[in-house]
Design a protein around this motif. Structure first.
Motif, PDB file in Angstrom:
ATOM      1  N   LEU A  30     -21.208   7.637 -11.298  1.00  0.00           N
ATOM      2  CA  LEU A  30     -21.957   6.732 -12.260  1.00  0.00           C
ATOM      3  C   LEU A  30     -21.222   6.535 -13.866  1.00  0.00           C
ATOM      4  N   LEU A  31     -21.319   8.047 -14.203  1.00  0.00           N
ATOM      5  CA  LEU A  31     -20.807   8.293 -15.574  1.00  0.00           C
ATOM      6  C   LEU A  31     -19.369   7.884 -15.628  1.00  0.00           C
ATOM      7  N   LEU A  32     -18.663   8.103 -14.617  1.00  0.00           N
ATOM      8  CA  LEU A  32     -17.181   7.698 -14.722  1.00  0.00           C
ATOM      9  C   LEU A  32     -16.972   6.122 -14.482  1.00  0.00           C
ATOM     10  N   GLY A  33     -17.971   5.423 -14.210  1.00  0.00           N
ATOM     11  CA  GLY A  33     -17.846   3.962 -13.829  1.00  0.00           C
ATOM     12  C   GLY A  33     -17.064   3.590 -12.804  1.00  0.00           C
ATOM     13  N   ALA A  34     -17.221   4.625 -11.735  1.00  0.00           N
ATOM     14  CA  ALA A  34     -16.340   4.324 -10.335  1.00  0.00           C
ATOM     15  C   ALA A  34     -16.858   3.021  -9.709  1.00  0.00           C
ATOM     16  N   SER A  35     -16.016   2.309  -9.324  1.00  0.00           N
ATOM     17  CA  SER A  35     -16.275   1.156  -8.317  1.00  0.00           C
ATOM     18  C   SER A  35     -15.936   1.519  -6.818  1.00  0.00           C
ATOM     19  N   ASP A  36     -15.315   2.451  -6.614  1.00  0.00           N
ATOM     20  CA  ASP A  36     -15.047   2.780  -5.358  1.00  0.00           C
ATOM     21  C   ASP A  36     -14.738   4.269  -5.225  1.00  0.00           C
ATOM     22  N   ILE A  37     -14.538   4.911  -4.093  1.00  0.00           N
ATOM     23  CA  ILE A  37     -14.302   6.311  -4.012  1.00  0.00           C
ATOM     24  C   ILE A  37     -12.837   6.347  -3.205  1.00  0.00           C
ATOM     25  N   ASP A  38     -11.710   6.111  -4.186  1.00  0.00           N
ATOM     26  CA  ASP A  38     -10.496   6.201  -3.389  1.00  0.00           C
ATOM     27  C   ASP A  38      -9.966   7.541  -3.187  1.00  0.00           C
ATOM     28  N   GLU A  39      -8.803   7.676  -2.959  1.00  0.00           N
ATOM     29  CA  GLU A  39      -8.199   9.303  -2.791  1.00  0.00           C
ATOM     30  C   GLU A  39      -8.105   9.913  -4.167  1.00  0.00           C
ATOM     31  N   GLN A  40      -7.692   9.107  -5.067  1.00  0.00           N
ATOM     32  CA  GLN A  40      -7.565   9.750  -6.548  1.00  0.00           C
ATOM     33  C   GLN A  40      -9.099  10.230  -7.184  1.00  0.00           C
ATOM     34  N   VAL A  41      -9.957   9.075  -6.877  1.00  0.00           N
ATOM     35  CA  VAL A  41     -11.233   9.336  -7.549  1.00  0.00           C
ATOM     36  C   VAL A  41     -11.884  10.572  -6.679  1.00  0.00           C
ATOM     37  N   PHE A  42     -11.749  10.527  -5.524  1.00  0.00           N
ATOM     38  CA  PHE A  42     -12.008  11.862  -4.659  1.00  0.00           C
ATOM     39  C   PHE A  42     -11.805  13.157  -5.122  1.00  0.00           C
ATOM     40  N   ARG A  43     -10.076  13.017  -5.531  1.00  0.00           N
ATOM     41  CA  ARG A  43      -9.610  14.297  -5.845  1.00  0.00           C
ATOM     42  C   ARG A  43     -10.060  14.619  -7.240  1.00  0.00           C
ATOM     43  N   ASP A  44     -10.403  13.849  -8.057  1.00  0.00           N
ATOM     44  CA  ASP A  44     -10.538  14.075  -9.455  1.00  0.00           C
ATOM     45  C   ASP A  44     -12.080  14.714  -9.706  1.00  0.00           C
ATOM     46  N   THR A  45     -12.750  14.295  -8.409  1.00  0.00           N
ATOM     47  CA  THR A  45     -14.316  14.544  -8.706  1.00  0.00           C
ATOM     48  C   THR A  45     -14.649  15.511  -7.521  1.00  0.00           C
ATOM     49  N   MET A  46     -13.765  16.025  -6.749  1.00  0.00           N
ATOM     50  CA  MET A  46     -14.275  16.858  -5.437  1.00  0.00           C
ATOM     51  C   MET A  46     -14.890  18.244  -5.986  1.00  0.00           C
ATOM     52  N   SER A  47     -14.702  18.743  -7.111  1.00  0.00           N
ATOM     53  CA  SER A  47     -15.449  19.877  -7.365  1.00  0.00           C
ATOM     54  C   SER A  47     -16.718  20.022  -7.706  1.00  0.00           C
ATOM     55  N   VAL A  48     -17.563  18.534  -7.856  1.00  0.00           N
ATOM     56  CA  VAL A  48     -18.563  18.196  -7.934  1.00  0.00           C
ATOM     57  C   VAL A  48     -19.514  18.810  -6.521  1.00  0.00           C
ATOM     58  N   ILE A  49     -18.896  18.624  -5.559  1.00  0.00           N
ATOM     59  CA  ILE A  49     -19.441  18.888  -4.063  1.00  0.00           C
ATOM     60  C   ILE A  49     -18.713  19.835  -3.235  1.00  0.00           C
ATOM     61  N   VAL A  50     -17.690  20.414  -3.694  1.00  0.00           N
ATOM     62  CA  VAL A  50     -16.980  21.571  -3.196  1.00  0.00           C
ATOM     63  C   VAL A  50     -16.865  22.692  -4.139  1.00  0.00           C
ATOM     64  N   LYS A  51     -17.415  23.841  -3.790  1.00  0.00           N
ATOM     65  CA  LYS A  51     -17.369  24.996  -4.712  1.00  0.00           C
ATOM     66  C   LYS A  51     -16.526  26.283  -4.247  1.00  0.00           C
ATOM     67  N   HIS A  52     -15.783  26.235  -3.135  1.00  0.00           N
ATOM     68  CA  HIS A  52     -14.903  27.531  -2.846  1.00  0.00           C
ATOM     69  C   HIS A  52     -13.382  26.713  -2.854  1.00  0.00           C
ATOM     70  N   ARG A  53     -12.497  27.694  -3.489  1.00  0.00           N
ATOM     71  CA  ARG A  53     -11.247  27.488  -3.431  1.00  0.00           C
ATOM     72  C   ARG A  53     -10.713  27.005  -2.172  1.00  0.00           C
ATOM     73  N   THR A  54     -10.924  27.723  -1.289  1.00  0.00           N
ATOM     74  CA  THR A  54     -10.436  27.682   0.304  1.00  0.00           C
ATOM     75  C   THR A  54     -10.935  26.263   0.838  1.00  0.00           C
ATOM     76  N   ASP A  55     -12.208  26.130   0.674  1.00  0.00           N
ATOM     77  CA  ASP A  55     -12.833  24.728   1.019  1.00  0.00           C
ATOM     78  C   ASP A  55     -11.991  23.725   0.193  1.00  0.00           C
ATOM     79  N   MET A  56     -11.961  23.815  -1.070  1.00  0.00           N
ATOM     80  CA  MET A  56     -11.093  22.582  -1.516  1.00  0.00           C
ATOM     81  C   MET A  56      -9.975  22.216  -1.059  1.00  0.00           C
ATOM     82  N   ASP A  57      -8.890  23.274  -0.540  1.00  0.00           N
ATOM     83  CA  ASP A  57      -7.981  22.895   0.176  1.00  0.00           C
ATOM     84  C   ASP A  57      -7.858  22.465   1.405  1.00  0.00           C
ATOM     85  N   ILE A  58      -9.051  22.801   2.223  1.00  0.00           N
ATOM     86  CA  ILE A  58      -9.391  22.217   3.435  1.00  0.00           C
ATOM     87  C   ILE A  58      -9.873  20.552   3.408  1.00  0.00           C
TER      88      ILE A  58
END
Length: 276
Positions: free
Chosen positions: A232-260
């Motif tokens: 909401l703060l970023l004004g996202a109108s969809d969740i595409d691959e780029q938005v997901f990769r940019d904001t993934m750290s909000v929901i994924v909190k381990h380095r190995t998990d992020m790779d998976i």
């Protein structure tokens, strides 16, 4: 002057309605167990023991105020014998009551919340079970402290280890699983109402995909809400691959998990939204 106590809920439906009024959307089993618990502890003071790895009896039960004892010893006359000093420094005024003892020694009925019991070891759990079985504590220097009233005990666990059968047998058990998609969508919309329906639905779908992976720490409902607010703060109108990769750290909190997650979910988001 203390505020008047709220009326006791008359039914499970009253509990569900009350929880919704403060922003929590309970399932049927949650409302039922909450109703039973409310009948037992409504109006009681809360005593909380936050568990952590390495928690020992001293931090949970009691310990002596060594600094105050030392000051008293130093203040005694030099010719005072040890027995007289010992009787003087092992009194209640030198005792630091920790949560378990505070709950047992309380003159008024209390609720004892033992939070994240699974973070302790089985030895601590055995000690806890012994204390809560008799609701009394033995202090070698003072004697036995017995409960004036029985606390209502609530335990929470994130299931990082299996609790003993002896402990679970004495509990009303409630398992809180991840909510169904529509239920989680309702929760997200409640806490981020400005987020569009399209993005909110896309969010819970993606979170569901992430939870299906073998991760150290799957995203919780709280992290779904955090992600909704971030989008909401970023004004996202969809969740595409780029938005997901940019904001993934909000929901994924381990380095190995992020790779998976990046490899398994990020790739899927290249496809059109209706292909998920």
């Amino acid at each position: 002057m203390s505020a008047p106590l709220p009326p006791a809920p008359a039914s499970v439906a009253d509990v569900a309605e009350g929880l919704r009024a403060v922003g929590y959307l309970p399932g049927e089993s949650t409302a039922l167990v909450a109703f039973l618990a409310a009948k037992l502890y409504l109006g009681r003071e809360l005593v909380r023991l936050q568990c952590y790895e390495g928690l020992d009896e001293a931090k949970a039960l009691y310990e002596w105020n060594y600094r105050k004892q030392l000051l008293r010893i130093q203040a005694e006359a030099s010719d005072t014998g040890w027995e007289a000093v010992q009787e003087d420094i092992f009194g209640e005024e030198f005792l630091l009551a920790r949560p378990l003892m505070s709950a047992i020694a309380s003159e008024q009925p209390v609720v004892l919340l033992i939070d994240e019991i699974d973070k302790t070891d089985q030895e601590f759990e055995a000690m806890l079970l012994e204390v809560l079985s008799d609701f009394q504590i033995s202090i070698p220097e003072l004697g036995r402290v017995e409960a004036r009233t029985h606390p209502v005990v609530l335990l929470t666990s994130n299931n990082s280890r299996e609790l003993t059968e002896a402990l679970k047998r004495r509990c009303l058990y409630l398992w809180l699983d991840y909510p169904e998609l529509e239920h989680e969508l309702e929760i997200v919309r409640l806490h981020a109402p400005e987020l569009s329906e399209t993005v909110a639905r896309r969010l819970v779908e993606v979170v569901g995909m992430v939870r299906e992976l073998d991760l150290k720490k799957p995203p919780s409902i709280a992290e779904s809400i955090d992600w909704a607010r971030a989008l909401l703060l970023l004004g996202a109108s969809d969740i595409d691959e780029q938005v997901f990769r940019d904001t993934m750290s909000v929901i994924v909190k381990h380095r190995t998990d992020m790779d998976i997650v990046s490899e398994r979910v990020g790739v899927k988001l290249r496809a059109p939204a209706d292909a998920l």
